[in-house]
Scaffold this active site. Structure first.
Site, PDB file in Angstrom:
ATOM      1  N   GLU A 209      59.466  -4.706   6.814  1.00  0.00           N
ATOM      2  CA  GLU A 209      59.761  -4.214   8.444  1.00  0.00           C
ATOM      3  C   GLU A 209      61.220  -4.924   8.512  1.00  0.00           C
ATOM      4  OE1 GLU A 209      57.932  -4.511  12.818  1.00  0.00           O
ATOM      5  OE2 GLU A 209      56.791  -4.864  10.731  1.00  0.00           O
TER       6      GLU A 209
ATOM      7  N   LYS B 280      59.921  -0.229   7.498  1.00  0.00           N
ATOM      8  CA  LYS B 280      59.099  -0.205   8.801  1.00  0.00           C
ATOM      9  C   LYS B 280      59.995  -0.264   9.933  1.00  0.00           C
ATOM     10  CE  LYS B 280      54.577  -2.150   9.925  1.00  0.00           C
ATOM     11  NZ  LYS B 280      53.735  -3.139   9.639  1.00  0.00           N
TER      12      LYS B 280
ATOM     13  N   ASP C   7      46.196  -4.569   6.005  1.00  0.00           N
ATOM     14  CA  ASP C   7      47.282  -5.115   6.745  1.00  0.00           C
ATOM     15  C   ASP C   7      47.522  -6.549   6.701  1.00  0.00           C
ATOM     16  OD1 ASP C   7      49.004  -5.135   9.260  1.00  0.00           O
ATOM     17  OD2 ASP C   7      47.549  -4.537  10.483  1.00  0.00           O
TER      18      ASP C   7
ATOM     19  N   THR D  60      56.612   2.062  13.472  1.00  0.00           N
ATOM     20  CA  THR D  60      55.571   1.200  13.856  1.00  0.00           C
ATOM     21  C   THR D  60      55.535   0.901  15.405  1.00  0.00           C
ATOM     22  OG1 THR D  60      54.573  -1.040  13.643  1.00  0.00           O
ATOM     23  CG2 THR D  60      56.763  -0.973  13.377  1.00  0.00           C
TER      24      THR D  60
ATOM     25  N   PHE E 202      49.267   2.449  17.046  1.00  0.00           N
ATOM     26  CA  PHE E 202      48.511   1.134  17.294  1.00  0.00           C
ATOM     27  C   PHE E 202      47.079   1.439  18.376  1.00  0.00           C
ATOM     28  CE2 PHE E 202      51.377  -2.852  16.415  1.00  0.00           C
ATOM     29  CZ  PHE E 202      51.832  -2.105  15.146  1.00  0.00           C
TER      30      PHE E 202
END
Length: 345
Positions: free
Chosen positions: A119, A155, A36, A179, A201
């Site tokens: 993203e 993403k 990450d 996400t 998350f």
């Protein structure tokens, strides 16, 4: 609703040593590990299968010396686009930021064997067509830079509009990573849309409950329990969407989700896991398809329509607040990156 999943729960690197193992090596026996971070040197150090970035991570590395050439390339590309298409100053800066994101993704793809997640601007999170258009542009850029679309995940924030954008993209062969996912209804809608991968998350869910004055250990942690519920739902109902738990606060949360399809972990926590001795030589997975029946198999797999989805999100104060907060924070970091580039454009 589902599609073939070509990802098995395997170690990211063959483990050749016997005892003693550290916790990272034990974890790799049951889950694919994803870095990450957008920092190339850390990715090279930890050698993950995949890597995922977001605007916050890109912003953190933008001042590092090794990225200055990529920034110059992104700015030059934006200047050429501005000249050929007549972009205004704001659009030119956004073009530079987006190009930089793809250029960093290309560099990451050269040092990992698997997938890189890129993203979409969080400010587009409520505009389905704009997200589809931007994703297609990113894939075109990757292709022109020599990175095949099968190495890239787009993403997208798991809003209703984002999930519908992913539905369109997946039907056109562009795989997605949804996400900012905080609740089962988001995961259900992603399954309905045939999404390739979701990123529930963990830490941000726990943060919200901790702010209410509650305390937890790893096994009754609400973020951990949320991922277990989603994993159970998917495996029980034959959903092939990959579950990649994200946003960890400590190693206890990570080890409690051993066996999840993938785990995306910050370099700091990867290093900590590598320093910790394994508890034993046979670490059992905490999650598996076989264990799923013991959790919440009674949940039905009926598709969610838009009204039901929006009501379910409205009904979860935590999920509604954390989704909105996450979008705001990613948007703020995107704006900060654009401000940094604007000074040089």
């Amino acid at each position: 609703m589902t599609h073939a999943n070509d990802i098995g729960r395997i170690s990211i690197r063959p483990i050749t040593k016997t005892l003693p193992m550290n916790q990272l090596e034990l974890l790799q026996q049951h889950s694919v590990i994803v870095a990450d971070t957008g920092e190339l040197e850390l990715i090279k150090t930890h050698q993950p299968q995949d890597a995922t970035t977001n605007p916050s991570l890109i912003l953190k590395v933008a001042d590092l010396p090794e990225y200055q050439g990529l920034i110059s390339d992104a700015l030059e590309f934006a200047r050429s686009q501005s000249a050929s298409q007549g972009l205004n100053a704001s659009d030119a800066v956004r073009c530079a930021a987006e190009r930089l994101t793809v250029l960093i993704g290309c560099e990451i793809s050269r040092v990992i064997p698997g997938l890189v997640s890129t993203e979409i601007d969080a400010r587009l999170s409520f505009d389905t067509q704009a997200m589809v258009t931007k994703a297609e542009q990113f894939i075109e850029w990757y292709d022109s830079l020599g990175v095949s679309s099968d190495r890239v995940l787009i993403k997208i924030a798991a809003t209703w509009e984002g999930i519908q954008a992913a539905r369109v993209l997946e039907s056109n062969g562009i795989r997605c990573n949804l996400t900012l996912l905080f609740a089962l209804p988001q995961a259900q809608a992603c399954a309905d849309a045939g999404v390739y991968l979701i990123s529930p998350f963990v830490g941000r869910i726990t943060d919200w409950h901790t702010a209410q004055g509650k305390t937890f250990d790893a096994h009754n942690d609400p973020g951990v329990l949320s991922v277990k519920q989603i994993f159970s739902y998917y495996k029980t109902h034959g959903v092939s969407t990959v579950v990649m738990a994200a946003s960890f606060r400590n190693t206890g949360q990570i080890m409690a989700l051993s066996g999840c399809d993938r785990l995306t972990i910050s370099p700091a926590l990867l290093s900590e896991l590598a320093r910790l001795d394994g508890l034993n030589d046979q670490h059992d997975a905490q999650l598996s398809a076989e264990l799923s029946a013991e959790l919440n198999a009674e949940l039905n797999a009926e598709p969610l329509n838009e009204a039901d989805f929006r009501w379910a999100m409205n009904d979860s104060v935590m999920a509604a607040e954390k989704l909105a907060d996450g979008i705001r924070k990613f948007a703020a970091d995107a704006e900060a990156l654009e401000a940094l580039l604007s000074a040089r454009l």
